[in-house]
Design a protein around this motif. Structure first.
Motif, mmCIF file in Angstrom:
data_model
loop_
_atom_site.group_PDB
_atom_site.id
_atom_site.type_symbol
_atom_site.label_atom_id
_atom_site.label_comp_id
_atom_site.label_asym_id
_atom_site.label_seq_id
_atom_site.Cartn_x
_atom_site.Cartn_y
_atom_site.Cartn_z
ATOM 1 N N PHE A 182 23.013 33.668 34.439
ATOM 2 C CA PHE A 182 23.029 34.631 35.537
ATOM 3 C C PHE A 182 23.864 35.865 35.176
ATOM 4 C CE2 PHE A 182 24.720 36.180 39.649
ATOM 5 C CZ PHE A 182 23.519 36.507 40.258
ATOM 6 N N LEU A 183 25.037 35.648 34.599
ATOM 7 C CA LEU A 183 25.885 36.774 34.180
ATOM 8 C C LEU A 183 25.198 37.628 33.116
ATOM 9 C CD1 LEU A 183 29.416 35.118 33.983
ATOM 10 C CD2 LEU A 183 28.745 36.993 35.492
ATOM 11 N N ALA A 184 24.361 37.008 32.272
ATOM 12 C CA ALA A 184 23.693 37.730 31.187
ATOM 13 C C ALA A 184 22.487 38.541 31.674
ATOM 14 C CB ALA A 184 23.263 36.752 30.097
ATOM 15 N N GLU A 185 22.014 38.270 32.889
ATOM 16 C CA GLU A 185 20.890 39.034 33.436
ATOM 17 C C GLU A 185 21.342 40.451 33.785
ATOM 18 O OE1 GLU A 185 19.580 36.797 36.822
ATOM 19 O OE2 GLU A 185 18.892 35.116 35.583
ATOM 20 N N THR A 186 20.378 41.312 34.079
ATOM 21 C CA THR A 186 20.698 42.692 34.449
ATOM 22 C C THR A 186 21.084 42.763 35.919
ATOM 23 O OG1 THR A 186 19.182 43.546 32.793
ATOM 24 C CG2 THR A 186 19.845 45.059 34.533
ATOM 25 N N HIS A 187 22.360 42.985 36.158
ATOM 26 C CA HIS A 187 22.916 43.178 37.497
ATOM 27 C C HIS A 187 23.966 44.279 37.396
ATOM 28 C CE1 HIS A 187 21.263 39.353 38.952
ATOM 29 N NE2 HIS A 187 21.725 38.801 37.840
ATOM 30 N N ILE A 188 24.246 44.918 38.482
ATOM 31 C CA ILE A 188 25.426 45.781 38.553
ATOM 32 C C ILE A 188 26.591 44.853 38.882
ATOM 33 C CG2 ILE A 188 26.570 47.679 39.776
ATOM 34 C CD1 ILE A 188 24.144 48.620 38.165
ATOM 35 N N GLY A 189 27.644 44.918 38.088
ATOM 36 C CA GLY A 189 28.816 44.103 38.358
ATOM 37 C C GLY A 189 29.783 44.862 39.252
ATOM 38 N N VAL A 190 30.673 44.127 39.888
ATOM 39 C CA VAL A 190 31.749 44.742 40.663
ATOM 40 C C VAL A 190 33.055 44.333 40.003
ATOM 41 C CG1 VAL A 190 32.901 44.945 42.891
ATOM 42 C CG2 VAL A 190 30.404 44.729 42.796
ATOM 43 N N LEU A 191 33.721 45.314 39.424
ATOM 44 C CA LEU A 191 34.982 45.126 38.735
ATOM 45 C C LEU A 191 36.110 45.320 39.738
ATOM 46 C CD1 LEU A 191 36.543 45.149 35.874
ATOM 47 C CD2 LEU A 191 36.612 47.605 36.272
ATOM 48 N N SER A 192 37.051 44.402 39.763
ATOM 49 C CA SER A 192 38.220 44.589 40.628
ATOM 50 C C SER A 192 39.478 44.471 39.780
ATOM 51 C CB SER A 192 38.231 43.576 41.775
ATOM 52 O OG SER A 192 38.256 42.261 41.287
ATOM 53 N N VAL A 193 40.440 45.305 40.142
ATOM 54 C CA VAL A 193 41.709 45.342 39.420
ATOM 55 C C VAL A 193 42.814 45.671 40.414
ATOM 56 C CG1 VAL A 193 41.418 47.771 38.740
ATOM 57 C CG2 VAL A 193 42.902 46.287 37.376
ATOM 58 N N ALA A 194 43.997 45.117 40.187
ATOM 59 C CA ALA A 194 45.122 45.337 41.092
ATOM 60 C C ALA A 194 45.387 46.823 41.271
ATOM 61 C CB ALA A 194 46.370 44.639 40.553
ATOM 62 N N GLY A 195 45.676 47.216 42.491
ATOM 63 C CA GLY A 195 46.016 48.602 42.780
ATOM 64 C C GLY A 195 47.448 48.911 42.372
ATOM 65 N N ALA A 196 47.759 50.182 42.285
ATOM 66 C CA ALA A 196 49.114 50.622 41.917
ATOM 67 C C ALA A 196 50.012 50.629 43.145
ATOM 68 C CB ALA A 196 49.051 52.016 41.301
ATOM 69 N N ASP A 197 51.285 50.424 42.923
ATOM 70 C CA ASP A 197 52.303 50.551 43.964
ATOM 71 C C ASP A 197 51.990 49.742 45.213
ATOM 72 O OD1 ASP A 197 53.675 52.374 42.311
ATOM 73 O OD2 ASP A 197 52.426 54.016 43.041
ATOM 74 N N GLY A 198 51.503 48.513 45.036
ATOM 75 C CA GLY A 198 51.248 47.637 46.165
ATOM 76 C C GLY A 198 50.006 47.972 46.971
ATOM 77 N N ARG A 199 49.208 48.907 46.484
ATOM 78 C CA ARG A 199 47.982 49.266 47.192
ATOM 79 C C ARG A 199 46.947 48.160 47.027
ATOM 80 N NH1 ARG A 199 46.250 55.246 46.024
ATOM 81 N NH2 ARG A 199 45.056 54.837 47.882
ATOM 82 N N ALA A 200 45.917 48.205 47.835
ATOM 83 C CA ALA A 200 44.826 47.233 47.749
ATOM 84 C C ALA A 200 44.158 47.318 46.388
ATOM 85 C CB ALA A 200 43.807 47.517 48.858
ATOM 86 N N PRO A 201 43.524 46.243 45.948
ATOM 87 C CA PRO A 201 42.819 46.286 44.666
ATOM 88 C C PRO A 201 41.699 47.326 44.680
ATOM 89 C CG PRO A 201 43.010 44.032 45.457
ATOM 90 C CD PRO A 201 43.456 44.929 46.569
ATOM 91 N N MET A 202 41.435 47.902 43.507
ATOM 92 C CA MET A 202 40.293 48.798 43.342
ATOM 93 C C MET A 202 39.104 47.910 42.995
ATOM 94 S SD MET A 202 39.619 51.732 40.462
ATOM 95 C CE MET A 202 40.069 53.218 41.347
#
Length: 146
Positions: free
Chosen positions: A13-33
């Motif tokens: 499933f991961l190898a199929e063509t999909h748009i992924g959603v990348l999340s990473v911790a936000g700076a200075d305690g902000r919500a994740p991007m």
């Protein structure tokens, strides 16, 4: 009916063509991007994606050193896989890899147009995207198939 996927089903499933959603911790305690992104994946390998070296996204990725990544299928039967892992490398986007992504996501005609726009950009000029590579040993966070 089970809503769980086998390891082989998740990797396929991961190898199929999909748009992924990348999340990473936000700076200075902000919500994740969390941002939609093209990516590459081969079963048992690393998730790779590219973004501009000076982008907020890349800055946060470098600071955090780890990411969350979700891929979904919006049509029935609904499916998604959500994983997390450490980022193990940063390097200029390989021209062949970027060509494959362009063709995969946009098709031959539009993919070639994107490639023409990126010709001549050098990795060290701050414009050519850099690939970030996430660990092959991605940890499953959640999955659903149903």
């Amino acid at each position: 009916m089970s809503t769980r996927m086998t390891t082989a089903e998740r990797e396929s499933f991961l190898a199929e063509t999909h748009i992924g959603v990348l999340s990473v911790a936000g700076a200075d305690g902000r919500a994740p991007m969390a941002v939609p992104i093209w990516y590459g994946y081969r079963p048992g390998g690393e998730i790779t994606f590219a973004t501009s070296p000076g982008s907020v996204k890349m800055t946060l990725i470098r600071e955090a050193g780890q990411i969350g990544f979700t891929v979904q299928q919006e049509a029935m039967p609904y499916k998604y896989v959500s994983v997390e892992g450490s980022v193990v490398g940063y390097e200029p986007t390989d021209a062949d890899e970027y060509r494959q992504w362009s063709m995969r996501y946009l098709g031959p005609r539009s993919g070639r147009a994107v490639l023409r726009r990126h010709q001549g950009l050098r990795a060290d000029d701050g414009h050519r995207p850099r690939a970030a590579r996430a660990l092959a040993d991605l940890r499953l966070r959640q999955e659903f198939s149903g």
